[in-house]
Design a protein around this motif. Structure first.
Motif: not given
Length: 598
Positions: A37, A40-42, A58, A502, A513, A516-517
Protein backbone atom coordinates in the motif's frame (compact mmCIF):
# COMPACT_ATOMS: atom_id res chain seq x y z
CA UNK A 1 -7.63 10.78 -10.79
CA UNK A 2 -11.36 11.36 -11.34
CA UNK A 3 -13.81 8.49 -11.77
CA UNK A 4 -14.49 9.50 -15.41
CA UNK A 5 -10.79 9.41 -16.24
CA UNK A 6 -10.39 6.03 -14.53
CA UNK A 7 -13.32 4.59 -16.49
CA UNK A 8 -11.83 5.97 -19.71
CA UNK A 9 -8.50 4.38 -18.87
CA UNK A 10 -10.24 1.08 -18.13
CA UNK A 11 -12.10 1.17 -21.48
CA UNK A 12 -8.89 1.89 -23.36
CA UNK A 13 -7.07 -0.84 -21.46
CA UNK A 14 -9.79 -3.42 -22.20
CA UNK A 15 -9.81 -2.43 -25.87
CA UNK A 16 -6.05 -2.86 -26.06
CA UNK A 17 -6.31 -6.19 -24.27
CA UNK A 18 -8.80 -7.46 -26.86
CA UNK A 19 -6.59 -6.36 -29.74
CA UNK A 20 -3.55 -8.11 -28.32
CA UNK A 21 -5.29 -11.27 -27.14
CA UNK A 22 -3.91 -13.28 -30.05
CA UNK A 23 -0.37 -11.99 -29.62
CA UNK A 24 -0.44 -12.67 -25.89
CA UNK A 25 -1.24 -16.29 -26.55
CA UNK A 26 2.09 -16.51 -28.32
CA UNK A 27 4.01 -14.10 -26.06
CA UNK A 28 4.40 -15.13 -22.40
CA UNK A 29 3.14 -12.92 -19.60
CA UNK A 30 4.85 -11.98 -16.35
CA UNK A 31 2.51 -11.96 -13.39
CA UNK A 32 2.74 -9.68 -10.39
CA UNK A 33 5.34 -10.64 -7.76
CA UNK A 34 3.94 -8.58 -4.92
CA UNK A 35 2.28 -5.33 -3.86
CA UNK A 36 2.30 -2.83 -1.01
CA UNK A 37 0.00 0.00 0.00
CA UNK A 38 1.27 3.45 -0.97
CA UNK A 39 0.81 6.70 0.95
CA UNK A 40 -2.01 8.89 -0.28
CA UNK A 41 -1.18 11.12 -3.29
CA UNK A 42 2.17 9.55 -4.14
CA UNK A 43 3.56 11.61 -7.05
CA UNK A 44 7.05 10.26 -7.70
CA UNK A 45 9.35 7.36 -6.92
CA UNK A 46 13.11 6.72 -7.01
CA UNK A 47 15.57 3.98 -6.03
CA UNK A 48 19.11 4.20 -4.70
CA UNK A 49 21.92 2.78 -6.86
CA UNK A 50 22.69 0.06 -4.32
CA UNK A 51 19.06 -1.12 -4.44
CA UNK A 52 18.55 -0.87 -0.68
CA UNK A 53 16.07 1.98 -0.46
CA UNK A 54 13.11 3.55 -2.23
CA UNK A 55 12.22 7.23 -1.89
CA UNK A 56 8.64 8.45 -2.36
CA UNK A 57 7.47 12.01 -2.94
CA UNK A 58 3.87 12.81 -2.06
CA UNK A 59 1.63 15.51 -0.68
CA UNK A 60 2.94 16.93 2.60
CA UNK A 61 6.47 15.54 2.22
CA UNK A 62 8.53 12.49 1.39
CA UNK A 63 9.46 9.11 2.86
CA UNK A 64 12.18 6.47 2.52
CA UNK A 65 11.32 2.78 2.39
CA UNK A 66 13.40 -0.34 2.76
CA UNK A 67 13.34 -1.99 -0.69
CA UNK A 68 13.40 -5.52 0.77
CA UNK A 69 10.71 -5.29 3.46
CA UNK A 70 8.76 -2.38 1.90
CA UNK A 71 8.52 -0.83 5.36
CA UNK A 72 8.75 2.93 5.81
CA UNK A 73 12.13 3.67 7.41
CA UNK A 74 11.73 7.45 7.78
CA UNK A 75 9.55 10.32 6.66
CA UNK A 76 9.73 14.11 6.46
CA UNK A 77 6.51 16.11 6.43
CA UNK A 78 5.46 19.70 5.89
CA UNK A 79 1.93 21.01 5.42
CA UNK A 80 0.91 22.34 1.98
CA UNK A 81 4.10 20.96 0.45
CA UNK A 82 3.69 18.58 -2.49
CA UNK A 83 6.76 16.83 -3.87
CA UNK A 84 6.44 16.25 -7.63
CA UNK A 85 9.94 15.05 -8.53
CA UNK A 86 12.49 13.05 -6.51
CA UNK A 87 15.94 11.55 -7.02
CA UNK A 88 18.10 9.45 -4.69
CA UNK A 89 21.82 8.62 -4.70
CA UNK A 90 24.18 7.02 -2.18
CA UNK A 91 26.59 9.48 -0.57
CA UNK A 92 28.29 7.04 1.84
CA UNK A 93 27.76 3.61 3.40
CA UNK A 94 24.72 4.66 5.44
CA UNK A 95 24.00 8.10 4.01
CA UNK A 96 21.93 8.96 0.96
CA UNK A 97 21.25 12.25 -0.76
CA UNK A 98 17.77 13.11 -2.04
CA UNK A 99 16.95 15.89 -4.50
CA UNK A 100 13.35 17.07 -4.80
CA UNK A 101 11.23 19.66 -6.62
CA UNK A 102 7.79 20.64 -5.31
CA UNK A 103 4.69 21.90 -7.09
CA UNK A 104 5.78 25.53 -6.52
CA UNK A 105 9.10 24.97 -8.30
CA UNK A 106 11.29 24.91 -5.19
CA UNK A 107 14.25 22.50 -5.19
CA UNK A 108 15.58 20.98 -1.97
CA UNK A 109 18.39 18.67 -0.92
CA UNK A 110 17.77 16.12 1.84
CA UNK A 111 19.90 13.47 3.50
CA UNK A 112 18.69 10.09 4.71
CA UNK A 113 21.01 9.00 7.51
CA UNK A 114 20.45 6.33 10.17
CA UNK A 115 16.66 6.20 9.76
CA UNK A 116 16.25 9.98 9.78
CA UNK A 117 15.63 12.51 6.99
CA UNK A 118 17.32 15.92 7.29
CA UNK A 119 16.72 19.01 5.16
CA UNK A 120 20.21 20.18 4.17
CA UNK A 121 19.54 22.99 1.71
CA UNK A 122 16.87 24.87 -0.24
CA UNK A 123 18.31 25.58 -3.67
CA UNK A 124 16.13 28.49 -4.82
CA UNK A 125 14.87 30.40 -1.80
CA UNK A 126 12.27 33.03 -2.67
CA UNK A 127 13.68 36.28 -1.29
CA UNK A 128 11.63 38.66 -3.45
CA UNK A 129 8.10 37.74 -4.51
CA UNK A 130 8.48 39.92 -7.63
CA UNK A 131 11.59 37.98 -8.64
CA UNK A 132 10.45 34.50 -7.82
CA UNK A 133 12.74 31.84 -9.30
CA UNK A 134 11.23 28.52 -10.37
CA UNK A 135 13.23 25.32 -10.64
CA UNK A 136 12.32 23.57 -13.89
CA UNK A 137 14.63 20.56 -13.52
CA UNK A 138 16.96 19.36 -10.77
CA UNK A 139 19.49 16.56 -11.16
CA UNK A 140 22.00 15.00 -8.77
CA UNK A 141 25.18 13.45 -10.06
CA UNK A 142 25.74 9.83 -9.08
CA UNK A 143 27.36 9.86 -5.64
CA UNK A 144 25.92 13.27 -4.79
CA UNK A 145 28.99 15.44 -5.35
CA UNK A 146 27.30 17.79 -7.81
CA UNK A 147 23.82 19.02 -8.66
CA UNK A 148 22.41 20.94 -11.62
CA UNK A 149 19.21 23.01 -11.67
CA UNK A 150 17.63 24.89 -14.54
CA UNK A 151 16.06 28.05 -13.09
CA UNK A 152 13.42 30.33 -14.62
CA UNK A 153 12.74 33.91 -13.52
CA UNK A 154 10.85 36.60 -15.44
CA UNK A 155 10.96 34.58 -18.70
CA UNK A 156 14.72 34.07 -18.43
CA UNK A 157 16.20 30.58 -18.02
CA UNK A 158 19.70 29.67 -16.91
CA UNK A 159 21.53 26.62 -15.53
CA UNK A 160 23.22 26.51 -12.14
CA UNK A 161 25.71 23.77 -11.23
CA UNK A 162 26.46 23.22 -7.53
CA UNK A 163 29.14 21.41 -5.60
CA UNK A 164 27.79 19.72 -2.49
CA UNK A 165 30.02 19.64 0.65
CA UNK A 166 29.56 15.87 1.04
CA UNK A 167 32.40 15.31 3.53
CA UNK A 168 31.26 18.18 5.73
CA UNK A 169 27.66 16.99 5.60
CA UNK A 170 28.68 13.48 6.64
CA UNK A 171 30.57 14.86 9.66
CA UNK A 172 27.62 17.06 10.58
CA UNK A 173 25.20 14.15 10.25
CA UNK A 174 27.33 12.00 12.54
CA UNK A 175 27.57 14.87 15.04
CA UNK A 176 23.81 15.35 14.89
CA UNK A 177 23.29 11.63 15.60
CA UNK A 178 25.59 11.74 18.63
CA UNK A 179 23.82 14.82 19.99
CA UNK A 180 20.44 13.14 19.67
CA UNK A 181 21.66 10.28 21.82
CA UNK A 182 22.90 12.66 24.55
CA UNK A 183 20.11 12.93 27.19
CA UNK A 184 21.49 16.24 28.43
CA UNK A 185 20.88 18.01 25.11
CA UNK A 186 17.60 19.20 23.64
CA UNK A 187 16.22 17.07 20.84
CA UNK A 188 15.12 20.19 18.92
CA UNK A 189 18.62 21.26 17.98
CA UNK A 190 18.97 23.88 15.26
CA UNK A 191 21.68 22.51 12.98
CA UNK A 192 23.43 24.82 10.55
CA UNK A 193 24.43 22.64 7.65
CA UNK A 194 27.36 23.57 5.44
CA UNK A 195 26.16 25.71 2.53
CA UNK A 196 25.96 24.57 -1.08
CA UNK A 197 28.49 26.26 -3.39
CA UNK A 198 27.52 27.33 -6.90
CA UNK A 199 30.30 26.17 -9.21
CA UNK A 200 29.11 27.66 -12.47
CA UNK A 201 26.14 29.63 -13.82
CA UNK A 202 25.42 29.08 -17.50
CA UNK A 203 23.17 31.38 -19.50
CA UNK A 204 22.08 31.00 -23.12
CA UNK A 205 25.12 32.16 -25.08
CA UNK A 206 24.88 35.46 -26.94
CA UNK A 207 26.90 36.87 -29.81
CA UNK A 208 29.06 39.80 -28.65
CA UNK A 209 27.87 43.16 -29.93
CA UNK A 210 29.40 44.52 -33.17
CA UNK A 211 30.90 41.14 -34.06
CA UNK A 212 31.93 40.57 -37.66
CA UNK A 213 33.82 37.58 -39.00
CA UNK A 214 34.70 38.64 -42.50
CA UNK A 215 38.18 37.12 -42.27
CA UNK A 216 37.92 33.30 -42.70
CA UNK A 217 41.25 32.82 -40.90
CA UNK A 218 39.81 34.31 -37.71
CA UNK A 219 37.19 31.59 -37.64
CA UNK A 220 39.96 29.08 -36.99
CA UNK A 221 40.64 30.68 -33.62
CA UNK A 222 38.67 29.13 -30.77
CA UNK A 223 36.94 32.33 -29.62
CA UNK A 224 36.08 33.41 -33.14
CA UNK A 225 34.93 29.90 -34.07
CA UNK A 226 32.63 29.90 -31.06
CA UNK A 227 31.27 33.33 -32.03
CA UNK A 228 30.82 32.15 -35.61
CA UNK A 229 28.75 29.15 -34.43
CA UNK A 230 26.61 31.39 -32.22
CA UNK A 231 26.01 33.71 -35.17
CA UNK A 232 24.77 30.79 -37.25
CA UNK A 233 22.48 29.75 -34.38
CA UNK A 234 21.00 33.23 -34.09
CA UNK A 235 20.51 33.55 -37.84
CA UNK A 236 18.68 30.20 -37.96
CA UNK A 237 16.60 31.04 -34.89
CA UNK A 238 15.60 34.46 -36.26
CA UNK A 239 14.62 32.93 -39.58
CA UNK A 240 12.47 30.29 -37.88
CA UNK A 241 10.78 32.84 -35.62
CA UNK A 242 9.91 34.98 -38.64
CA UNK A 243 8.47 31.99 -40.49
CA UNK A 244 6.44 30.86 -37.47
CA UNK A 245 5.11 34.37 -36.81
CA UNK A 246 3.83 34.81 -40.36
CA UNK A 247 0.26 33.67 -40.81
CA UNK A 248 0.17 32.44 -44.39
CA UNK A 249 -3.59 31.97 -44.38
CA UNK A 250 -4.32 35.53 -43.30
CA UNK A 251 -1.37 36.97 -45.18
CA UNK A 252 -0.10 38.98 -42.24
CA UNK A 253 2.17 38.60 -39.26
CA UNK A 254 0.80 37.55 -35.91
CA UNK A 255 2.05 38.34 -32.43
CA UNK A 256 3.54 35.46 -30.49
CA UNK A 257 4.60 35.21 -26.85
CA UNK A 258 8.35 34.72 -26.61
CA UNK A 259 8.98 31.56 -24.63
CA UNK A 260 12.28 31.12 -22.77
CA UNK A 261 14.91 28.77 -24.18
CA UNK A 262 14.96 25.52 -22.24
CA UNK A 263 18.24 23.74 -21.60
CA UNK A 264 19.21 20.09 -21.31
CA UNK A 265 22.35 19.04 -19.43
CA UNK A 266 24.32 15.85 -18.75
CA UNK A 267 27.12 15.22 -16.25
CA UNK A 268 30.23 13.72 -17.88
CA UNK A 269 32.90 11.51 -16.31
CA UNK A 270 36.60 11.93 -17.18
CA UNK A 271 37.41 10.49 -20.59
CA UNK A 272 41.17 11.13 -20.77
CA UNK A 273 41.07 13.36 -23.83
CA UNK A 274 40.27 16.98 -23.18
CA UNK A 275 42.00 19.57 -20.97
CA UNK A 276 41.27 18.98 -17.33
CA UNK A 277 40.48 15.27 -17.72
CA UNK A 278 44.03 14.31 -16.77
CA UNK A 279 43.64 16.31 -13.54
CA UNK A 280 40.42 14.49 -12.80
CA UNK A 281 42.22 11.12 -12.70
CA UNK A 282 43.34 11.80 -9.12
CA UNK A 283 39.72 12.23 -8.04
CA UNK A 284 37.56 9.40 -6.71
CA UNK A 285 35.99 7.16 -9.34
CA UNK A 286 32.67 8.38 -10.65
CA UNK A 287 33.23 12.06 -9.88
CA UNK A 288 32.01 14.21 -12.82
CA UNK A 289 34.63 16.21 -14.67
CA UNK A 290 32.35 18.29 -16.89
CA UNK A 291 28.77 19.15 -17.78
CA UNK A 292 27.48 19.38 -21.34
CA UNK A 293 24.56 21.65 -22.22
CA UNK A 294 22.39 22.42 -25.23
CA UNK A 295 19.71 25.06 -25.54
CA UNK A 296 16.41 24.82 -27.38
CA UNK A 297 16.79 26.00 -30.97
CA UNK A 298 20.59 25.53 -30.96
CA UNK A 299 22.75 23.45 -33.30
CA UNK A 300 25.62 23.04 -30.87
CA UNK A 301 26.47 21.10 -27.72
CA UNK A 302 28.58 23.03 -25.21
CA UNK A 303 30.86 21.41 -22.63
CA UNK A 304 32.09 23.13 -19.45
CA UNK A 305 34.80 21.69 -17.23
CA UNK A 306 33.86 21.75 -13.56
CA UNK A 307 37.49 21.98 -12.36
CA UNK A 308 38.11 25.19 -14.31
CA UNK A 309 34.98 26.97 -13.15
CA UNK A 310 35.79 30.51 -11.94
CA UNK A 311 35.68 30.81 -8.17
CA UNK A 312 34.19 33.82 -6.40
CA UNK A 313 33.31 35.39 -9.76
CA UNK A 314 29.55 34.92 -10.13
CA UNK A 315 29.27 37.77 -12.67
CA UNK A 316 31.77 36.25 -15.10
CA UNK A 317 29.98 34.33 -17.84
CA UNK A 318 31.95 31.15 -18.53
CA UNK A 319 33.11 30.25 -22.01
CA UNK A 320 32.60 26.60 -23.03
CA UNK A 321 35.76 24.50 -23.04
CA UNK A 322 34.53 22.30 -25.87
CA UNK A 323 31.99 23.01 -28.61
CA UNK A 324 30.48 20.07 -30.50
CA UNK A 325 29.09 21.55 -33.76
CA UNK A 326 26.18 20.05 -35.66
CA UNK A 327 24.60 20.85 -39.01
CA UNK A 328 21.01 20.77 -37.75
CA UNK A 329 19.06 21.86 -34.69
CA UNK A 330 19.26 19.55 -31.66
CA UNK A 331 15.92 18.05 -30.63
CA UNK A 332 16.94 15.46 -28.02
CA UNK A 333 20.04 13.89 -26.51
CA UNK A 334 21.36 10.95 -24.51
CA UNK A 335 24.66 9.96 -22.88
CA UNK A 336 26.02 6.42 -22.62
CA UNK A 337 26.49 4.83 -19.21
CA UNK A 338 30.25 5.46 -19.22
CA UNK A 339 29.59 8.97 -20.74
CA UNK A 340 32.10 8.32 -23.53
CA UNK A 341 29.39 8.67 -26.21
CA UNK A 342 26.92 11.52 -26.63
CA UNK A 343 23.98 10.93 -28.98
CA UNK A 344 22.10 13.86 -30.47
CA UNK A 345 18.80 13.69 -32.30
CA UNK A 346 18.76 16.41 -34.95
CA UNK A 347 16.27 17.88 -37.36
CA UNK A 348 15.55 16.07 -40.64
CA UNK A 349 15.79 12.64 -38.95
CA UNK A 350 19.56 12.79 -38.36
CA UNK A 351 21.19 10.98 -35.43
CA UNK A 352 24.72 12.09 -34.55
CA UNK A 353 26.93 10.19 -32.09
CA UNK A 354 29.98 12.00 -30.73
CA UNK A 355 32.93 10.03 -29.31
CA UNK A 356 34.49 12.05 -26.48
CA UNK A 357 37.52 9.75 -26.47
CA UNK A 358 38.57 10.53 -30.03
CA UNK A 359 37.02 14.01 -30.07
CA UNK A 360 35.20 13.34 -33.34
CA UNK A 361 31.82 12.09 -34.54
CA UNK A 362 31.43 8.34 -34.33
CA UNK A 363 28.82 8.62 -37.07
CA UNK A 364 25.98 10.68 -38.49
CA UNK A 365 23.06 8.45 -39.47
CA UNK A 366 19.91 9.30 -41.41
CA UNK A 367 16.92 7.44 -39.98
CA UNK A 368 15.31 6.87 -43.37
CA UNK A 369 11.94 5.59 -42.14
CA UNK A 370 11.36 8.41 -39.65
CA UNK A 371 7.94 9.91 -40.36
CA UNK A 372 8.12 12.75 -37.82
CA UNK A 373 10.57 14.67 -35.65
CA UNK A 374 12.56 12.92 -32.94
CA UNK A 375 11.12 13.12 -29.43
CA UNK A 376 13.49 11.08 -27.24
CA UNK A 377 16.51 8.82 -27.60
CA UNK A 378 18.47 6.51 -25.32
CA UNK A 379 21.42 4.15 -25.45
CA UNK A 380 20.65 0.44 -25.44
CA UNK A 381 22.53 -1.71 -22.93
CA UNK A 382 24.02 -4.40 -25.16
CA UNK A 383 27.41 -6.04 -24.70
CA UNK A 384 27.82 -9.05 -27.00
CA UNK A 385 30.75 -11.35 -26.37
CA UNK A 386 33.69 -10.07 -28.36
CA UNK A 387 37.47 -9.52 -28.15
CA UNK A 388 38.85 -6.76 -25.96
CA UNK A 389 36.95 -3.71 -27.19
CA UNK A 390 39.11 -1.35 -25.18
CA UNK A 391 42.06 -1.85 -27.50
CA UNK A 392 40.45 -0.53 -30.66
CA UNK A 393 38.50 2.49 -31.76
CA UNK A 394 36.81 0.34 -34.39
CA UNK A 395 35.66 -2.69 -32.42
CA UNK A 396 32.84 -1.31 -30.27
CA UNK A 397 29.34 -0.90 -31.64
CA UNK A 398 26.80 1.50 -30.23
CA UNK A 399 23.05 0.89 -30.18
CA UNK A 400 20.52 3.71 -29.82
CA UNK A 401 16.74 3.65 -29.50
CA UNK A 402 14.91 6.62 -31.03
CA UNK A 403 11.27 7.58 -30.38
CA UNK A 404 9.52 9.92 -32.83
CA UNK A 405 6.69 12.30 -31.97
CA UNK A 406 4.38 10.12 -34.05
CA UNK A 407 5.04 7.17 -31.72
CA UNK A 408 7.19 5.25 -34.20
CA UNK A 409 10.39 3.73 -32.79
CA UNK A 410 13.71 3.01 -34.50
CA UNK A 411 17.00 1.40 -33.50
CA UNK A 412 20.31 2.77 -34.76
CA UNK A 413 23.42 0.59 -34.85
CA UNK A 414 26.72 2.29 -35.54
CA UNK A 415 30.45 2.16 -34.82
CA UNK A 416 33.70 3.59 -36.10
CA UNK A 417 34.74 1.80 -39.25
CA UNK A 418 31.51 -0.21 -39.25
CA UNK A 419 28.46 0.12 -41.45
CA UNK A 420 25.65 2.01 -39.74
CA UNK A 421 22.13 0.70 -40.04
CA UNK A 422 18.66 1.65 -38.84
CA UNK A 423 15.72 -0.65 -38.16
CA UNK A 424 12.12 0.42 -37.64
CA UNK A 425 11.08 -1.19 -34.40
CA UNK A 426 7.45 -0.10 -34.58
CA UNK A 427 5.35 1.98 -36.94
CA UNK A 428 3.21 4.99 -36.17
CA UNK A 429 0.42 3.64 -33.91
CA UNK A 430 -3.02 3.59 -35.52
CA UNK A 431 -4.66 4.23 -32.15
CA UNK A 432 -3.64 7.00 -29.74
CA UNK A 433 -3.88 4.44 -26.94
CA UNK A 434 -0.89 2.59 -28.39
CA UNK A 435 1.38 5.63 -28.14
CA UNK A 436 4.36 4.83 -25.89
CA UNK A 437 4.65 7.06 -22.83
CA UNK A 438 7.65 5.29 -21.29
CA UNK A 439 10.59 3.67 -23.06
CA UNK A 440 13.21 2.85 -20.45
CA UNK A 441 16.30 0.75 -20.97
CA UNK A 442 16.45 -2.06 -18.40
CA UNK A 443 20.16 -1.97 -17.46
CA UNK A 444 20.27 -5.46 -15.93
CA UNK A 445 18.56 -7.11 -18.93
CA UNK A 446 20.68 -6.90 -22.05
CA UNK A 447 19.00 -5.22 -25.06
CA UNK A 448 15.61 -5.04 -23.30
CA UNK A 449 13.50 -1.93 -22.83
CA UNK A 450 10.42 -1.41 -20.69
CA UNK A 451 7.55 0.02 -22.76
CA UNK A 452 4.42 1.53 -21.23
CA UNK A 453 1.65 2.69 -23.54
CA UNK A 454 -1.05 5.28 -23.06
CA UNK A 455 -3.70 2.57 -22.77
CA UNK A 456 -1.88 1.05 -19.77
CA UNK A 457 -0.33 -1.90 -21.58
CA UNK A 458 3.21 -2.82 -20.42
CA UNK A 459 5.77 -5.16 -21.97
CA UNK A 460 9.49 -5.87 -22.28
CA UNK A 461 10.85 -5.51 -25.80
CA UNK A 462 14.10 -6.79 -27.28
CA UNK A 463 15.03 -3.72 -29.32
CA UNK A 464 17.97 -5.45 -31.02
CA UNK A 465 16.08 -8.50 -32.27
CA UNK A 466 12.76 -6.63 -32.65
CA UNK A 467 10.69 -9.00 -30.51
CA UNK A 468 8.27 -8.62 -27.61
CA UNK A 469 9.69 -10.80 -24.83
CA UNK A 470 6.79 -10.71 -22.36
CA UNK A 471 3.80 -8.70 -21.21
CA UNK A 472 3.57 -7.37 -17.66
CA UNK A 473 0.09 -8.04 -16.28
CA UNK A 474 -1.20 -6.09 -13.24
CA UNK A 475 -3.79 -7.75 -10.98
CA UNK A 476 -7.40 -7.52 -12.08
CA UNK A 477 -8.15 -5.30 -9.07
CA UNK A 478 -5.77 -2.55 -10.21
CA UNK A 479 -4.70 -0.59 -13.30
CA UNK A 480 -1.48 1.27 -14.00
CA UNK A 481 -1.94 4.71 -12.45
CA UNK A 482 -1.77 7.64 -14.89
CA UNK A 483 -0.32 5.62 -17.80
CA UNK A 484 0.33 8.90 -19.64
CA UNK A 485 2.87 9.70 -16.92
CA UNK A 486 3.33 6.56 -14.79
CA UNK A 487 5.06 6.64 -11.41
CA UNK A 488 7.74 3.94 -11.49
CA UNK A 489 11.37 3.09 -10.83
CA UNK A 490 13.76 0.23 -11.67
CA UNK A 491 15.93 -1.45 -9.04
CA UNK A 492 19.05 -2.70 -10.85
CA UNK A 493 20.47 -4.62 -7.88
CA UNK A 494 17.26 -6.51 -7.12
CA UNK A 495 16.23 -6.65 -10.82
CA UNK A 496 12.79 -5.34 -9.95
CA UNK A 497 10.24 -2.92 -11.36
CA UNK A 498 8.14 -0.85 -8.94
CA UNK A 499 5.14 0.93 -10.46
CA UNK A 500 2.09 2.63 -9.00
CA UNK A 501 -1.34 1.08 -9.55
CA UNK A 502 -4.81 2.51 -8.87
CA UNK A 503 -8.00 0.63 -8.15
CA UNK A 504 -9.84 -0.81 -11.15
CA UNK A 505 -13.27 0.92 -11.20
CA UNK A 506 -14.92 -2.27 -12.45
CA UNK A 507 -13.83 -4.19 -9.34
CA UNK A 508 -15.62 -3.66 -6.04
CA UNK A 509 -13.27 -3.97 -3.09
CA UNK A 510 -14.61 -4.30 0.42
CA UNK A 511 -11.64 -3.03 2.41
CA UNK A 512 -10.51 0.61 2.46
CA UNK A 513 -6.90 -0.48 1.94
CA UNK A 514 -7.80 -2.23 -1.29
CA UNK A 515 -9.22 1.02 -2.67
CA UNK A 516 -5.95 2.92 -2.16
CA UNK A 517 -3.01 3.08 -4.55
CA UNK A 518 -0.69 0.11 -4.54
CA UNK A 519 2.99 -0.28 -5.30
CA UNK A 520 3.00 -3.09 -7.87
CA UNK A 521 6.16 -5.20 -7.95
CA UNK A 522 7.51 -7.22 -10.89
CA UNK A 523 10.68 -9.24 -10.27
CA UNK A 524 12.65 -9.85 -13.46
CA UNK A 525 15.28 -12.14 -11.96
CA UNK A 526 12.90 -15.06 -11.37
CA UNK A 527 11.29 -16.00 -14.77
CA UNK A 528 13.27 -18.42 -16.94
CA UNK A 529 12.38 -16.46 -20.07
CA UNK A 530 14.43 -13.47 -18.84
CA UNK A 531 17.49 -15.34 -17.59
CA UNK A 532 19.08 -15.35 -21.06
CA UNK A 533 19.04 -11.53 -20.98
CA UNK A 534 20.39 -11.12 -17.45
CA UNK A 535 23.71 -9.31 -17.16
CA UNK A 536 25.73 -8.14 -14.15
CA UNK A 537 26.57 -4.45 -14.18
CA UNK A 538 29.72 -2.82 -12.81
CA UNK A 539 29.19 -0.91 -9.59
CA UNK A 540 30.34 2.26 -11.29
CA UNK A 541 30.28 3.42 -14.90
CA UNK A 542 33.94 4.28 -14.40
CA UNK A 543 34.75 0.54 -14.32
CA UNK A 544 33.87 0.16 -17.98
CA UNK A 545 36.86 0.02 -20.30
CA UNK A 546 37.91 3.40 -21.66
CA UNK A 547 41.22 4.42 -23.16
CA UNK A 548 43.10 7.15 -21.36
CA UNK A 549 45.43 9.68 -22.95
CA UNK A 550 47.34 12.25 -20.92
CA UNK A 551 47.74 14.83 -23.67
CA UNK A 552 46.87 15.60 -27.27
CA UNK A 553 50.09 14.04 -28.62
CA UNK A 554 49.29 10.64 -27.07
CA UNK A 555 45.75 10.87 -28.41
CA UNK A 556 47.01 11.56 -31.95
CA UNK A 557 49.53 8.70 -31.78
CA UNK A 558 46.89 6.28 -30.59
CA UNK A 559 44.47 7.47 -33.27
CA UNK A 560 47.06 7.01 -36.05
CA UNK A 561 47.96 3.56 -34.73
CA UNK A 562 44.31 2.51 -34.84
CA UNK A 563 43.97 3.95 -38.33
CA UNK A 564 46.82 1.76 -39.53
CA UNK A 565 45.25 -1.34 -38.00
CA UNK A 566 41.84 -0.66 -39.52
CA UNK A 567 42.74 0.00 -43.18
CA UNK A 568 40.75 -2.99 -44.44
CA UNK A 569 37.66 -2.13 -42.41
CA UNK A 570 37.79 1.51 -43.46
CA UNK A 571 38.13 0.72 -47.16
CA UNK A 572 34.94 -1.32 -46.98
CA UNK A 573 33.27 1.41 -44.96
CA UNK A 574 34.29 4.11 -47.48
CA UNK A 575 32.72 2.19 -50.35
CA UNK A 576 29.54 1.69 -48.38
CA UNK A 577 29.53 5.33 -47.25
CA UNK A 578 29.65 6.65 -50.81
CA UNK A 579 26.76 4.39 -51.68
CA UNK A 580 24.77 5.61 -48.67
CA UNK A 581 25.66 9.22 -49.49
CA UNK A 582 24.20 8.89 -52.98
CA UNK A 583 21.05 7.21 -51.63
CA UNK A 584 20.70 9.87 -48.93
CA UNK A 585 21.08 12.70 -51.44
CA UNK A 586 18.35 11.23 -53.61
CA UNK A 587 16.08 10.75 -50.59
CA UNK A 588 16.60 14.31 -49.30
CA UNK A 589 15.92 15.69 -52.76
CA UNK A 590 12.70 13.70 -52.96
CA UNK A 591 11.60 14.99 -49.54
CA UNK A 592 12.23 18.59 -50.57
CA UNK A 593 10.33 18.04 -53.82
CA UNK A 594 7.31 16.62 -51.94
CA UNK A 595 7.45 19.46 -49.42
CA UNK A 596 7.54 22.05 -52.19
CA UNK A 597 4.61 20.38 -53.95
CA UNK A 598 2.44 20.56 -50.83
Amino acid sequence: MSMDNREGTQDAYMEAACKTETSRKKTPSLELSGAAQLPESTNCLACSEDGKYLSLGCSEGLSVWCASSLICAAQWQQDTLEITCIQMTRMAERAYLLGTVDDMGVARVFAYHRENIHLLSVINIMENINKRSICLTFELSEGGDYGAASISCNSIVWLEVYHFPSESWLKELDKREREKQDPNLSRDLDVKWSPVAMVIKIKPPKVPAATALDDPLKVLQMTDFFTHCLTLDEDTSSSREWEESFDTSAGKTKETDESPRRCTQHFLLPCGQFPGDSKAKSQPAGLPAAVCVWWGGSHHLLQYLLQKAPKNKPDVEPMPDVLWPNAKEILCSAVSRCTRYIALGLEDALACVWDRQSGSPLSVVLVTAADSAFLRMQFVDYWPESPDDSQSFTAAKVYILVLCKSGAMHTVTTGRGAQSCTVQLSERPKSSGDLPTVIASVPFLQSLSLVVQRNGKMFLQDVINKTTVCFLIPPTSHLIATPCNPVYTLNSKKQTLYIQGDQNPSCSLSSEEGRQSQLLIFRFGEPDILKQYAVSLPDSPQQQNTLSCVNLEETCNLYLHQRALSVGERNKAITQTWKQLHETAVMVQQRHSRAAAT
